[in-house]
Scaffold this motif. Sequence first.
Motif, mmCIF file in Angstrom:
data_model
loop_
_atom_site.group_PDB
_atom_site.id
_atom_site.type_symbol
_atom_site.label_atom_id
_atom_site.label_comp_id
_atom_site.label_asym_id
_atom_site.label_seq_id
_atom_site.Cartn_x
_atom_site.Cartn_y
_atom_site.Cartn_z
ATOM 1 N N PHE A 52 0.834 -1.201 0.000
ATOM 2 C CA PHE A 52 0.000 0.000 0.000
ATOM 3 C C PHE A 52 0.865 1.247 0.000
ATOM 4 O O PHE A 52 1.871 1.314 0.712
ATOM 5 C CB PHE A 52 -0.898 0.038 1.248
ATOM 6 C CG PHE A 52 -1.832 -1.121 1.359
ATOM 7 C CD1 PHE A 52 -2.983 -1.186 0.594
ATOM 8 C CD2 PHE A 52 -1.561 -2.156 2.235
ATOM 9 C CE1 PHE A 52 -3.853 -2.260 0.706
ATOM 10 C CE2 PHE A 52 -2.424 -3.237 2.358
ATOM 11 C CZ PHE A 52 -3.576 -3.290 1.585
ATOM 12 N N LYS A 53 0.449 2.249 -0.770
ATOM 13 C CA LYS A 53 1.182 3.511 -0.815
ATOM 14 C C LYS A 53 1.058 4.222 0.530
ATOM 15 O O LYS A 53 -0.013 4.332 1.098
ATOM 16 C CB LYS A 53 0.629 4.407 -1.929
ATOM 17 C CG LYS A 53 1.424 5.681 -2.094
ATOM 18 C CD LYS A 53 1.013 6.457 -3.316
ATOM 19 C CE LYS A 53 1.892 7.693 -3.423
ATOM 20 N NZ LYS A 53 1.524 8.494 -4.565
ATOM 21 N N GLY A 54 2.194 4.681 1.044
ATOM 22 C CA GLY A 54 2.215 5.433 2.284
ATOM 23 C C GLY A 54 2.254 4.597 3.547
ATOM 24 O O GLY A 54 2.239 5.137 4.638
ATOM 25 N N VAL A 55 2.278 3.271 3.400
ATOM 26 C CA VAL A 55 2.270 2.389 4.568
ATOM 27 C C VAL A 55 3.639 1.729 4.695
ATOM 28 O O VAL A 55 4.103 1.080 3.765
ATOM 29 C CB VAL A 55 1.169 1.313 4.460
ATOM 30 C CG1 VAL A 55 1.232 0.357 5.641
ATOM 31 C CG2 VAL A 55 -0.202 1.977 4.364
ATOM 32 N N THR A 56 4.268 1.921 5.836
ATOM 33 C CA THR A 56 5.584 1.336 6.084
ATOM 34 C C THR A 56 5.581 0.636 7.437
ATOM 35 O O THR A 56 4.714 0.882 8.271
ATOM 36 C CB THR A 56 6.686 2.416 6.098
ATOM 37 O OG1 THR A 56 6.355 3.383 7.103
ATOM 38 C CG2 THR A 56 6.814 3.102 4.750
ATOM 39 N N ALA A 57 6.572 -0.217 7.629
ATOM 40 C CA ALA A 57 6.732 -0.866 8.932
ATOM 41 C C ALA A 57 7.170 0.187 9.934
ATOM 42 O O ALA A 57 7.972 1.061 9.619
ATOM 43 C CB ALA A 57 7.763 -1.984 8.843
ATOM 44 N N SER A 58 6.629 0.117 11.135
ATOM 45 C CA SER A 58 7.026 1.048 12.183
ATOM 46 C C SER A 58 8.485 0.797 12.552
ATOM 47 O O SER A 58 8.979 -0.323 12.442
ATOM 48 C CB SER A 58 6.145 0.867 13.418
ATOM 49 O OG SER A 58 4.808 1.206 13.118
ATOM 50 N N ALA A 59 9.162 1.832 12.991
ATOM 51 C CA ALA A 59 10.579 1.732 13.337
ATOM 52 C C ALA A 59 10.783 0.865 14.574
ATOM 53 O O ALA A 59 9.864 0.631 15.347
ATOM 54 C CB ALA A 59 11.143 3.131 13.577
ATOM 55 N N GLY A 60 11.987 0.391 14.744
ATOM 56 C CA GLY A 60 12.363 -0.329 15.943
ATOM 57 C C GLY A 60 11.990 -1.793 15.956
ATOM 58 O O GLY A 60 11.879 -2.397 17.010
ATOM 59 N N GLY A 61 11.759 -2.376 14.772
ATOM 60 C CA GLY A 61 11.468 -3.793 14.705
ATOM 61 C C GLY A 61 10.053 -4.163 15.119
ATOM 62 O O GLY A 61 9.732 -5.324 15.296
ATOM 63 N N SER A 62 9.194 -3.174 15.279
ATOM 64 C CA SER A 62 7.808 -3.426 15.658
ATOM 65 C C SER A 62 7.067 -4.110 14.517
ATOM 66 O O SER A 62 7.401 -3.951 13.347
ATOM 67 C CB SER A 62 7.125 -2.090 15.981
ATOM 68 O OG SER A 62 5.742 -2.256 16.128
ATOM 69 N N ALA A 93 -5.871 5.535 -8.897
ATOM 70 C CA ALA A 93 -5.755 5.569 -10.361
ATOM 71 C C ALA A 93 -4.353 5.999 -10.781
ATOM 72 O O ALA A 93 -3.764 5.427 -11.700
ATOM 73 C CB ALA A 93 -6.806 6.503 -10.953
ATOM 74 N N ALA A 94 -3.807 6.998 -10.095
ATOM 75 C CA ALA A 94 -2.446 7.465 -10.403
ATOM 76 C C ALA A 94 -1.425 6.373 -10.116
ATOM 77 O O ALA A 94 -0.485 6.166 -10.894
ATOM 78 C CB ALA A 94 -2.128 8.723 -9.608
ATOM 79 N N ALA A 95 -1.603 5.646 -9.003
ATOM 80 C CA ALA A 95 -0.665 4.570 -8.656
ATOM 81 C C ALA A 95 -0.744 3.437 -9.667
ATOM 82 O O ALA A 95 0.277 2.869 -10.053
ATOM 83 C CB ALA A 95 -0.958 4.047 -7.248
ATOM 84 N N THR A 96 -1.943 3.110 -10.124
ATOM 85 C CA THR A 96 -2.119 2.050 -11.122
ATOM 86 C C THR A 96 -1.488 2.452 -12.446
ATOM 87 O O THR A 96 -0.822 1.648 -13.087
ATOM 88 C CB THR A 96 -3.615 1.733 -11.318
ATOM 89 O OG1 THR A 96 -4.142 1.300 -10.067
ATOM 90 C CG2 THR A 96 -3.820 0.651 -12.356
ATOM 91 N N ALA A 97 -1.682 3.711 -12.840
ATOM 92 C CA ALA A 97 -1.114 4.186 -14.103
ATOM 93 C C ALA A 97 0.409 4.181 -14.057
ATOM 94 O O ALA A 97 1.068 3.960 -15.077
ATOM 95 C CB ALA A 97 -1.622 5.590 -14.412
ATOM 96 N N ALA A 98 0.977 4.407 -12.867
ATOM 97 C CA ALA A 98 2.431 4.448 -12.727
ATOM 98 C C ALA A 98 3.051 3.059 -12.646
ATOM 99 O O ALA A 98 4.265 2.918 -12.763
ATOM 100 C CB ALA A 98 2.808 5.234 -11.476
ATOM 101 N N THR A 99 2.231 2.021 -12.437
ATOM 102 C CA THR A 99 2.748 0.669 -12.320
ATOM 103 C C THR A 99 2.880 0.046 -13.699
ATOM 104 O O THR A 99 1.883 -0.113 -14.407
ATOM 105 C CB THR A 99 1.806 -0.203 -11.456
ATOM 106 O OG1 THR A 99 1.682 0.412 -10.188
ATOM 107 C CG2 THR A 99 2.344 -1.601 -11.295
ATOM 108 N N PRO A 100 4.092 -0.303 -14.119
ATOM 109 C CA PRO A 100 4.241 -0.920 -15.429
ATOM 110 C C PRO A 100 3.588 -2.303 -15.464
ATOM 111 O O PRO A 100 3.582 -3.021 -14.469
ATOM 112 C CB PRO A 100 5.758 -1.028 -15.616
ATOM 113 C CG PRO A 100 6.324 -0.922 -14.246
ATOM 114 C CD PRO A 100 5.342 -0.178 -13.401
#
Length: 194
Positions: free
Chosen positions: A55-65, A108-115
């Motif tokens: 997912f765009k904008g979703v990352t693992a929290s820092a510190g091994g959480s 839609a923008a993310a889909t268009a940017a995905t080859p």
Amino acid sequence: LGVEGSAAAAAAEAAVTTAVARAAASKTMNDAQVHAAVEAEGLTLVLSSENKSGFKGVTASAGGSSRSQANYKVNGRRHCLGHHDTALQAAFCIARFLGPDGSAAAAAAATAATPQGMSEAEVRAVAEAEGLTLVQCSDHRTGFKGVSTNRTRFQANFRLGDEMQYLGLHATALEAALQISRFLGVEGSAAAAA
């Protein structure tokens, strides 16, 4: 800015504050509730093949959480939308923050940017045209060095010295191998395959 400009800026800031507070409510939902709410609210989850979470904008929290963090940039300003138990909750938080129209436009923008995926023949033709060597490895399940499965996609990683280089998620193992070869270059991919 003047009175009108100040009022507009204050209204925009109030809308962001309200959206952030509403988005944070997704933290207590299970996956089924999240999917039901996405549909009921007319939202679209913003997928990303370049992000480990999917997912765009979703990352693992820092510190091994094991938690996931939701961050989204709008008009050059980064909004931290909190930490969530799952990536899906964090993605839902972002969709709520963007609203129905904003989340649909971002998706839609993310889909268009995905080859779109390339066929095996296309990947091999590109590698040959660029003078690259695909680095095969019988010790890896995928058949290629640095390529691993990640749910339904293939992740490309390559270690250079002490540093692991993340090279994205790809539709096929062959595409991930091509990305690694491009990263290594003509001489590097030939040396790694030797």
